[in-house]
Design a protein around this motif. Sequence first.
Motif, PDB file in Angstrom:
ATOM      1  N   UNK A  32       0.819  -1.219   0.000  1.00  0.00           N
ATOM      2  CA  UNK A  32       0.000   0.000   0.000  1.00  0.00           C
ATOM      3  C   UNK A  32       0.849   1.265   0.000  1.00  0.00           C
ATOM      4  N   UNK A  33       2.013   1.177   0.612  1.00  0.00           N
ATOM      5  CA  UNK A  33       2.878   2.359   0.658  1.00  0.00           C
ATOM      6  C   UNK A  33       3.280   2.785  -0.759  1.00  0.00           C
ATOM      7  N   UNK A  34       3.628   1.811  -1.576  1.00  0.00           N
ATOM      8  CA  UNK A  34       4.014   2.136  -2.958  1.00  0.00           C
ATOM      9  C   UNK A  34       2.817   2.659  -3.756  1.00  0.00           C
ATOM     10  N   UNK A  35       1.649   2.064  -3.519  1.00  0.00           N
ATOM     11  CA  UNK A  35       0.463   2.564  -4.248  1.00  0.00           C
ATOM     12  C   UNK A  35       0.315   4.075  -4.010  1.00  0.00           C
ATOM     13  N   UNK A  54      -0.278  11.844  -2.824  1.00  0.00           N
ATOM     14  CA  UNK A  54      -1.455  12.653  -2.516  1.00  0.00           C
ATOM     15  C   UNK A  54      -2.393  11.915  -1.550  1.00  0.00           C
ATOM     16  N   UNK A  55      -2.014  10.694  -1.196  1.00  0.00           N
ATOM     17  CA  UNK A  55      -2.744   9.929  -0.190  1.00  0.00           C
ATOM     18  C   UNK A  55      -1.745   9.500   0.885  1.00  0.00           C
ATOM     19  N   UNK A  56      -2.191   9.486   2.138  1.00  0.00           N
ATOM     20  CA  UNK A  56      -1.378   8.934   3.212  1.00  0.00           C
ATOM     21  C   UNK A  56      -1.672   7.435   3.271  1.00  0.00           C
ATOM     22  N   UNK A  57      -0.612   6.642   3.473  1.00  0.00           N
ATOM     23  CA  UNK A  57      -0.804   5.185   3.462  1.00  0.00           C
ATOM     24  C   UNK A  57      -1.739   4.737   4.586  1.00  0.00           C
ATOM     25  N   UNK A  58      -2.636   3.829   4.246  1.00  0.00           N
ATOM     26  CA  UNK A  58      -3.665   3.396   5.182  1.00  0.00           C
ATOM     27  C   UNK A  58      -3.186   2.376   6.196  1.00  0.00           C
ATOM     28  N   UNK A  59      -3.908   2.326   7.269  1.00  0.00           N
ATOM     29  CA  UNK A  59      -3.654   1.379   8.355  1.00  0.00           C
ATOM     30  C   UNK A  59      -4.916   1.327   9.207  1.00  0.00           C
ATOM     31  N   UNK A  88      -7.237   2.407  -9.605  1.00  0.00           N
ATOM     32  CA  UNK A  88      -5.800   2.194  -9.398  1.00  0.00           C
ATOM     33  C   UNK A  88      -5.554   1.227  -8.234  1.00  0.00           C
ATOM     34  N   UNK A  89      -6.245   1.467  -7.138  1.00  0.00           N
ATOM     35  CA  UNK A  89      -6.106   0.575  -5.984  1.00  0.00           C
ATOM     36  C   UNK A  89      -6.549  -0.850  -6.360  1.00  0.00           C
ATOM     37  N   UNK A  90      -7.660  -0.922  -7.084  1.00  0.00           N
ATOM     38  CA  UNK A  90      -8.197  -2.244  -7.435  1.00  0.00           C
ATOM     39  C   UNK A  90      -7.203  -3.009  -8.319  1.00  0.00           C
ATOM     40  N   UNK A  98      -7.666  -0.876   4.616  1.00  0.00           N
ATOM     41  CA  UNK A  98      -7.636   0.582   4.460  1.00  0.00           C
ATOM     42  C   UNK A  98      -6.484   0.908   3.513  1.00  0.00           C
ATOM     43  N   UNK A  99      -6.833   1.388   2.327  1.00  0.00           N
ATOM     44  CA  UNK A  99      -5.796   1.687   1.333  1.00  0.00           C
ATOM     45  C   UNK A  99      -5.061   2.990   1.667  1.00  0.00           C
ATOM     46  N   UNK A 100      -5.812   4.036   1.990  1.00  0.00           N
ATOM     47  CA  UNK A 100      -5.167   5.321   2.260  1.00  0.00           C
ATOM     48  C   UNK A 100      -6.175   6.394   2.601  1.00  0.00           C
ATOM     49  N   UNK A 101      -5.641   7.556   2.910  1.00  0.00           N
ATOM     50  CA  UNK A 101      -6.479   8.701   3.289  1.00  0.00           C
ATOM     51  C   UNK A 101      -6.130   9.852   2.349  1.00  0.00           C
ATOM     52  N   UNK A 102      -7.095  10.335   1.560  1.00  0.00           N
ATOM     53  CA  UNK A 102      -6.768  11.380   0.587  1.00  0.00           C
ATOM     54  C   UNK A 102      -6.439  12.716   1.252  1.00  0.00           C
TER      55      UNK A 102
END
Lengths: 524, 313
Positions: A295-298, A306-311, A376-378, A489-493
Amino acid sequence: MKKMWKVSAAAAMIGLMALAAGCGGGEEKKAAVAKDTLKFGVTNFADSLEPTDNYFGWVVMRYGLGECLVKFDEKMNSTPWLAESWKIGDDKLTWTIKINDKAVFSNGDKLTAQIAKESIERTFAKSDRAKTFFEVDEITADGQVLTIKTKRPVPTLPGMLADPLFIIVNTKVTDRDYAKQGPICTGPYMVKDYSKAKAVMVANPNYWDGAVPFKTVEIPTIDDPNTRAMALQKGEIDMAINIAPGDLTLFDKKDKFYISSIASLRSVLARLTSAEGRPLHDKRVREALLSSLDRETYNKVLLKDTFTTGGPAVPPSLDYGFDELKDPNTYNMERSKKLLAEAGWKDTDGDGYVDKDGKNLELDFVFYSGRAELPLYAEATQADAKKVGIKVNLKNVDYNVLDGIGKRGECDLIISNIITANTGDPEVYMNWYWKTNVNGSNPQNGSGYSNPEYDALSDKLAVEFDPAKRRQYIIDMQRILLDDAATLIFGYPQTNMVSSTGITGAEIFPADYYWLTKDVKPAK
Amino acid sequence: MANKQMMARIGQIALVLLGISFITFALVMLAPGDVVRQMIAGNEDIMVSQAEIDALRAELGLDKPFIFQYLDWLGRALQGNLGFSYMAKKPVIEELLGRLPATIYLSLASLLFMIVVSIPLGIYSAVKRGSVFDYVVRGLTFLGVSVPGFWLGLMLLWILGLKLDLFPIVGGTVSLETIILPATTLGIAMASKYTRQVRTAVLEELHQDYVVGARARGMSEKHILWKEVLPNAMLPLITLMGLSLGNLLGGAAVIEMVFGWPGLGRLAIEAITYRDFQLVQGVVIWIALMYMIINLVVDISYNYLDPRLRKVR
């Protein structure tokens, strides 16, 4: 004649080439902020300035016209605004709110508890949505003291009063066209002219909370993000909301522009269907899936930071333990493979996908294309999961059917980009997707996820008024979700506001309705 | 056109409008997903409570069977009431009329651009067939019809607005200054198409026997072109122009979004996003009506422009 045509054609070609080469260099001009006038490029969905219609109150607040009793700070904590202070009574139903004695409306009328009461009652009378926040048993006013008694305990009532639906309007003024003129409010600006395409605001001469920096603010609606960016580059506007991530590099010259960026209140998440009989019912498979995804690379590469990595479930814009919660299922391909093997999934037929009892491990991932990051995430999930032998089948659906699919749990993963805490508190969001759905008691949880410990915390949260305890419950609930690998959780925009250096104070908040404030001023 | 024919055409228009209104209503209401949730949230992922959805459903009468909802709407529409827009919070007719002037101005301006560019270029290209000019025009028109409108709009904004500072980038209002770029963007695509049409039509006419005859009788090329060829070549183009005008009057959604033009196209997109069914109905009825009225006007104008039709009757 022929010669003339050839000369003309050559001249035209040269002209076109010169244009394409960008001989003007117009974007290099520094935005010149007129001393008295601010120009602010926005997106706008409101045809009218009646704050109780749809979500139009957001615009009333964004344009510096309306204010609420309570305001959210940069961590979404409730802080005083038109209310000076508040406290809950021993019955856990009665809130006593002290109205700020200095607050006055733009027509010079003093804000009293009586007007605040009438304004809140007006909201309840005109908006069905108000009842979904809280239900009123009785509201009384005495001088500057407003008392709201609710029908059941509402621990987050101050945060609810910060929603723009509850903008305080001067109910003594009855001869106004709210749609075009807006209500009489207490904000730093008043409406001179309003249409959905363009608003002109003027300074409120009676503003109660300091000097109003600009005499006039022109607010054109510029829906197209490219056009908005160009207008700011050229200096036709002094500040703009939500510049597209790809265009932000145009504004990285610090002597010309200032970028205010913050993690929004949104989370991009995939709910995992873990009902009995589904592949993700096995916790080890869920953990394996999560561990297989980088997810960090995504977020860093595909989405250009432009997104913070999710957790955790709650984004870092909210003060609910983001830094202290550790995700046990971060990217680790070897762990992922090991977990799958432990769960009995192995590639026995050599087709590249793990299988058990003659069936490949296949997951249906439902997404929609309305938001650029979702496909993109998918696709990234599909590619990474394949590396550990999980086959992810992507299903692109129309947004309209997403809600139904999620409720019925008709897939293994379903992605959303969701606002987590409109009222400053993520209680509704935390219950919405993960509290146990007992015989339709929580239809939004179609994933089948259930954890009695989680439900118990949710029940405690529902009646807890102490902010510190509420915070701890929500942190504990998030920890359970992380340990259970209950969701992805992929990320936070991030959200942003970009301004020319001709002005200061243009800061973006997680709550998406503090745009034009008294703090936006000309630079000295 | 005789009175009887005229009445028949008006009857046809009414029937088509009825059919279109039913199909549109069905598409909006029966499409997958919950129309009420969509009206509240648009395409935003926000948590909308079931209580709020149920309250609005009852308020709008959407808890009734579909056919009754349609008949309710139709009954009001026949009395001139196109309903109330939930999104705009005002009567549909008021919202349509509010957007109409911007759409009409933009349509006329782009039509004017198209006529001014395509007719001279098309004629000259036909007359100079095979010349460098002809090849350049054909190449440019090929480009013009190929490039997407939104891209062309953004390029014009970038070059003429940002780089050369000739036009404002911020739109949103209707003025001479703000209309030029959107009208040019729309006009370029149309002019490219029509330049090729004019060229083909003029070329066809130039190969007719009557042109050979006129030349044999010693008429000047100028006279043949302007007095004999053009009137005949322009006739089929009038129908196409009518259709284009009808199309423009329905709004140019993408161009309006890029330039912030407050027209009907943008309104249609917003109405569909929010499944504001009454507003969608209003916009679609308007577009259909414009198409049919302009077609009718074109048919009537043929009567006057083409003497052969007058003789037949």
